[in-house]
Motif scaffolding. Structure first.
Motif, mmCIF file in Angstrom:
data_model
loop_
_atom_site.group_PDB
_atom_site.id
_atom_site.type_symbol
_atom_site.label_atom_id
_atom_site.label_comp_id
_atom_site.label_asym_id
_atom_site.label_seq_id
_atom_site.Cartn_x
_atom_site.Cartn_y
_atom_site.Cartn_z
ATOM 1 N N MET A 1 54.434 109.085 100.610
ATOM 2 C CA MET A 1 53.401 109.454 101.577
ATOM 3 C C MET A 1 53.596 110.897 102.032
ATOM 4 S SD MET A 1 53.330 106.016 103.912
ATOM 5 C CE MET A 1 52.275 106.834 105.063
ATOM 6 N N ILE A 2 52.475 111.590 102.265
ATOM 7 C CA ILE A 2 52.561 112.983 102.721
ATOM 8 C C ILE A 2 53.252 113.054 104.068
ATOM 9 C CG2 ILE A 2 51.202 114.996 103.383
ATOM 10 C CD1 ILE A 2 49.097 114.108 101.380
ATOM 11 N N VAL A 3 52.919 112.083 104.951
ATOM 12 C CA VAL A 3 53.454 112.159 106.311
ATOM 13 C C VAL A 3 54.950 111.926 106.342
ATOM 14 C CG1 VAL A 3 53.262 111.142 108.605
ATOM 15 C CG2 VAL A 3 51.231 111.440 107.213
ATOM 16 N N SER A 4 55.477 111.200 105.361
ATOM 17 C CA SER A 4 56.921 110.919 105.366
ATOM 18 C C SER A 4 57.741 112.149 105.082
ATOM 19 C CB SER A 4 57.239 109.841 104.317
ATOM 20 O OG SER A 4 56.959 110.346 103.021
ATOM 21 N N LEU A 21 42.861 114.847 107.271
ATOM 22 C CA LEU A 21 43.981 114.597 106.362
ATOM 23 C C LEU A 21 44.579 113.207 106.556
ATOM 24 C CD1 LEU A 21 45.356 116.481 104.258
ATOM 25 C CD2 LEU A 21 47.171 116.823 105.940
ATOM 26 N N VAL A 22 44.606 112.724 107.782
ATOM 27 C CA VAL A 22 45.341 111.494 108.088
ATOM 28 C C VAL A 22 44.452 110.362 108.586
ATOM 29 C CG1 VAL A 22 47.407 112.820 108.657
ATOM 30 C CG2 VAL A 22 45.792 112.248 110.463
ATOM 31 N N GLU A 23 43.137 110.559 108.514
ATOM 32 C CA GLU A 23 42.215 109.568 109.071
ATOM 33 C C GLU A 23 42.445 108.172 108.491
ATOM 34 O OE1 GLU A 23 39.166 108.898 111.884
ATOM 35 O OE2 GLU A 23 40.316 110.707 111.438
ATOM 36 N N ALA A 28 50.233 105.018 112.363
ATOM 37 C CA ALA A 28 49.584 105.621 113.527
ATOM 38 C C ALA A 28 50.059 107.065 113.687
ATOM 39 C CB ALA A 28 49.890 104.814 114.777
ATOM 40 N N ILE A 29 49.094 107.996 113.683
ATOM 41 C CA ILE A 29 49.428 109.415 113.810
ATOM 42 C C ILE A 29 48.696 109.975 115.026
ATOM 43 C CG2 ILE A 29 49.318 111.675 112.700
ATOM 44 C CD1 ILE A 29 49.358 110.247 110.024
ATOM 45 N N CYS A 30 49.451 110.739 115.807
ATOM 46 C CA CYS A 30 48.829 111.347 116.990
ATOM 47 C C CYS A 30 49.401 112.735 117.210
ATOM 48 C CB CYS A 30 49.056 110.478 118.231
ATOM 49 S SG CYS A 30 50.796 110.409 118.748
ATOM 50 N N ARG A 31 48.702 113.500 118.034
ATOM 51 C CA ARG A 31 49.192 114.823 118.439
ATOM 52 C C ARG A 31 49.131 114.870 119.950
ATOM 53 N NH1 ARG A 31 46.138 118.944 115.524
ATOM 54 N NH2 ARG A 31 47.886 119.089 114.077
ATOM 55 N N ILE A 32 50.247 115.345 120.565
ATOM 56 C CA ILE A 32 50.283 115.456 122.030
ATOM 57 C C ILE A 32 50.575 116.886 122.415
ATOM 58 C CG2 ILE A 32 50.998 113.048 122.375
ATOM 59 C CD1 ILE A 32 53.840 114.061 122.760
ATOM 60 N N TYR A 40 44.873 114.049 119.728
ATOM 61 C CA TYR A 40 44.335 113.402 118.517
ATOM 62 C C TYR A 40 45.087 112.091 118.293
ATOM 63 C CZ TYR A 40 43.395 112.074 113.736
ATOM 64 O OH TYR A 40 43.044 111.339 112.633
ATOM 65 N N VAL A 41 44.322 111.037 117.872
ATOM 66 C CA VAL A 41 44.912 109.741 117.490
ATOM 67 C C VAL A 41 44.094 109.212 116.325
ATOM 68 C CG1 VAL A 41 45.466 107.392 118.195
ATOM 69 C CG2 VAL A 41 45.641 109.254 119.862
ATOM 70 N N ASN A 42 44.746 108.814 115.246
ATOM 71 C CA ASN A 42 43.988 108.296 114.101
ATOM 72 C C ASN A 42 43.677 106.803 114.294
ATOM 73 O OD1 ASN A 42 46.433 107.045 113.548
ATOM 74 N ND2 ASN A 42 46.342 107.435 111.362
ATOM 75 N N PRO A 43 42.734 106.250 113.533
ATOM 76 C CA PRO A 43 42.284 104.854 113.719
ATOM 77 C C PRO A 43 43.374 103.802 113.493
ATOM 78 C CG PRO A 43 40.667 106.086 112.454
ATOM 79 C CD PRO A 43 41.874 106.961 112.537
ATOM 80 N N ALA A 44 44.459 104.144 112.799
ATOM 81 C CA ALA A 44 45.491 103.144 112.486
ATOM 82 C C ALA A 44 46.131 102.553 113.730
ATOM 83 C CB ALA A 44 46.573 103.773 111.598
ATOM 84 N N ILE A 45 46.008 103.229 114.869
ATOM 85 C CA ILE A 45 46.617 102.716 116.098
ATOM 86 C C ILE A 45 45.989 101.391 116.518
ATOM 87 C CG2 ILE A 45 45.084 103.867 117.747
ATOM 88 C CD1 ILE A 45 47.691 104.508 119.371
ATOM 89 N N GLU A 46 44.735 101.199 116.109
ATOM 90 C CA GLU A 46 44.073 99.945 116.469
ATOM 91 C C GLU A 46 44.750 98.769 115.763
ATOM 92 O OE1 GLU A 46 39.859 100.118 115.942
ATOM 93 O OE2 GLU A 46 39.702 102.141 116.788
#
Length: 540
Positions: A1-4, A21-23, A28-32, A40-46
């Motif tokens: 995975m790119i995120v890893s 890129l991460v949608e 779950a990917i977020c930016r604080i 930003y929070v991607n849909p995987a958090i649901e």
């Protein structure tokens, strides 16, 4: 995975680029930002936490209603990422009981075009399966450790129990053996009737059989636990076989069984443990004699064939049924286990034969035409290689009855044993060859006697039991060696000492010698051997 494989890198075109890129990432990917608010929070958090991604924007973890333990860990790690510029990691649990899920979080600092940390990218992984598998492994390992400890404890308890059983069975045999010796000598000097002589022979045969049963039990325990050790060396096979035959002749004679020997070997050698090889042949012969009716026949032949020595023991006895033959070498295996069986024993002899032969690199076979047809056992032991062969002396057993025993006249012996009968019997035995014996039932009694003696009256040798109430033989020896007279002098610090004990295993012998005893002898002791050992101790 790119995120890893995230790395700190300059931010380029902001949230829209990251979101595209991460949608669709399953994690779950977020930016604080620096205020801990989500930009930003991607849909995987649901799927992971059951939160709506849009509702998270502009809010902190605490404002999103997440558990305090999680939000505190998140905020602490995020601040460290902002302050140090280093990636941070932590884990948290979501839910309770069987519904609990486990997550791992990475917080990666992000740099703007000027190289300043402007935000932190958070990636949350679901590690429930891995965590549960790890927990299961830990549980299994804990169970395995507990099972191993329990098995080791059980093994120790078994060994200790057998050692105690062996001790308790051997101890009374010592007195019987010694009194039989006294009675035998008495009858030798008088016109004793034949029946009395036969009675003494029966007593001695019973003692030998009892000792052999005890040894077999201990050997099986050593075998099962992997503690049985052989002392292998090149040895001439014929003298060992002859010694085994000589040892069973009285048993054969008592049952009026004809024992025929046919040796087709002379100086051939094997590499083995002489005592164990003799035990193999003794077990085969005694087994054949036991299962052969009176006036029957037993044959033993030995020959060299195919790089091995083959020993065959054949009998005209009751035979072995075809159903039982495959199980003949099993432990505790007996063809007749009823309460009316005509033969005693524990069913260990042939089990020991097979394993001892295999430990010597050989094999054993059994044949029988069926019940009433007798049986034949054959063992094959590899011949020693030419580089191993050495000159060895004869291994013929010493006929103690025909040997002139040394005199112990004038030898002062301190005998300590808590069993009155054993003390009395040994006192008579040793006194019969001239020794002056003082017998004591405890260390206290022995020291009271020592304190009453002049310097020229002190004992020349100590014969001491090991297992005694209050103080064992090791403690007694230490006290005697350090015992001092009024002049602050320890006159017995070099007193020769013999451990005479019912603890007969190899570890017991090593412990006794390590404790300072010069010799270790197992009960029941052969009186003639005891006399010879004491004579040697006093000479040195």
């Amino acid at each position: 995975m790119i995120v890893s494989n995230l790395h700190v890198h300059p931010r380029t075109d902001g949230s829209e680029y990251l979101a595209s890129l991460v949608e669709n990432f399953p994690d779950a990917i977020c930016r604080i930002d620096r205020d801990m608010r989500h930009v930003y929070v991607n849909p995987a958090i649901e799927n992971l936490l059951g939160l709506n991604a849009i509702d998270c924007i502009g809010r902190t973890q605490a404002e999103m209603g997440l558990p305090a333990a999680m939000t505190n860990a998140w905020d602490t790690a995020a601040r460290l990422a902002f302050d140090t510029g280093q990636e941070q990691r932590f884990g948290f649990e979501w839910g309770e009981g069987s519904q609990a899920r486990y997550f791992s979080v990475r917080l990666v600092p992000e740099l703007d075009c000027d190289g300043h940390i402007s935000s932190v990218l958070g990636v949350t992984y679901d590690v429930t399966e891995q965590t549960k598998m790890a927990h299961e492994r830990e549980v299994l390992l804990a169970r395995e450790r507990a099972a191993r400890i329990q098995a080791e404890t059980s093994a120790r308890a078994r060994d200790e129990f057998l050692a105690i059983v062996s001790h308790e069975l051997r101890a009374p045999l010592n007195g019987i053996q010694s009194w039989a010796h006294v009675l035998e000598n008495y009858m030798r000097d008088s016109a004793a009737p034949a029946l009395a002589q036969r009675a003494v022979t029966g007593i001695k045969a019973g003692i030998a059989q009892q000792v052999r049963l005890i040894e077999d039990l201990l050997d099986v325990t050593r075998m099962v636990s992997g503690k049985l050790r052989l002392v292998k060396q090149p040895l001439a096979f014929l003298p060992v076989a002859q010694a085994a035959v000589e040892s069973v002749k009285p048993l054969a004679a008592s049952r009026r069984i004809e024992l025929t020997c046919n040796y087709k070997i002379t100086a051939e050698q094997i590499k083995g443990d002489a005592d164990r090889v003799q035990q193999i042949i003794w077990n085969l012969l005694s087994n054949a004699i036991k299962f052969t009716p009176e006036h029957g026949k037993v044959w033993i032949t030995a020959e060299a064939a195919g790089g091995a020595i083959c020993v065959t023991v054949r009998d005209s006895g009751i035979g072995i049924s075809a159903e039982f033959l495959p199980h003949i070498f099993d432990r505790f295996s007996q063809q007749d286990t009823s309460s009316t069986r005509g033969h005693s024993g524990l069913g260990l002899g042939l089990f020991l034969v097979r394993h001892l032969v295999e430990l010597h690199g050989g094999r054993v076979t059994a044949e029988s035409p069926g019940e009433g047809g007798g049986a034949a056992f054959a063992i094959y032991l590899p011949l020693a290689s030419s580089r191993d062969i050495t000159l060895t002396g004869s291994a013929d057993d010493l006929d103690v009855a025909s040997v002139m025993l040394p005199s112990l006249r004038g030898t002062r012996i301190l005998l300590i044993d808590d069993q009155q009968d054993a003390r009395d019997a040994l006192t008579v035995v040793l006194s019969s060859v001239g020794a002056n014996v003082f017998s004591a039932g405890s260390a206290k009694q022995a020291f009271e006697w020592l304190q009453s003696l002049a310097m020229n009256e002190l004992p020349d040798v100590l014969v001491c039991d090991i297992a005694m109430p209050g103080e064992d033989g090791y403690a007694v020896l230490r006290k005697i060696r350090t015992w001092k007279t009024g002049e602050d002098f320890a006159p017995l610090q070099r007193l020769p000492a013999l451990a005479l004990t019912a603890f007969s295993q190899r570890e017991d012998r090593i412990r006794a010698l390590s404790a300072g005893f010069q010799m270790h002898m197992a009960k029941p002791v052969v009186p003639e051997e005891l006399i010879v050992v004491i004579a040697n101790l006093t000479q040195h």
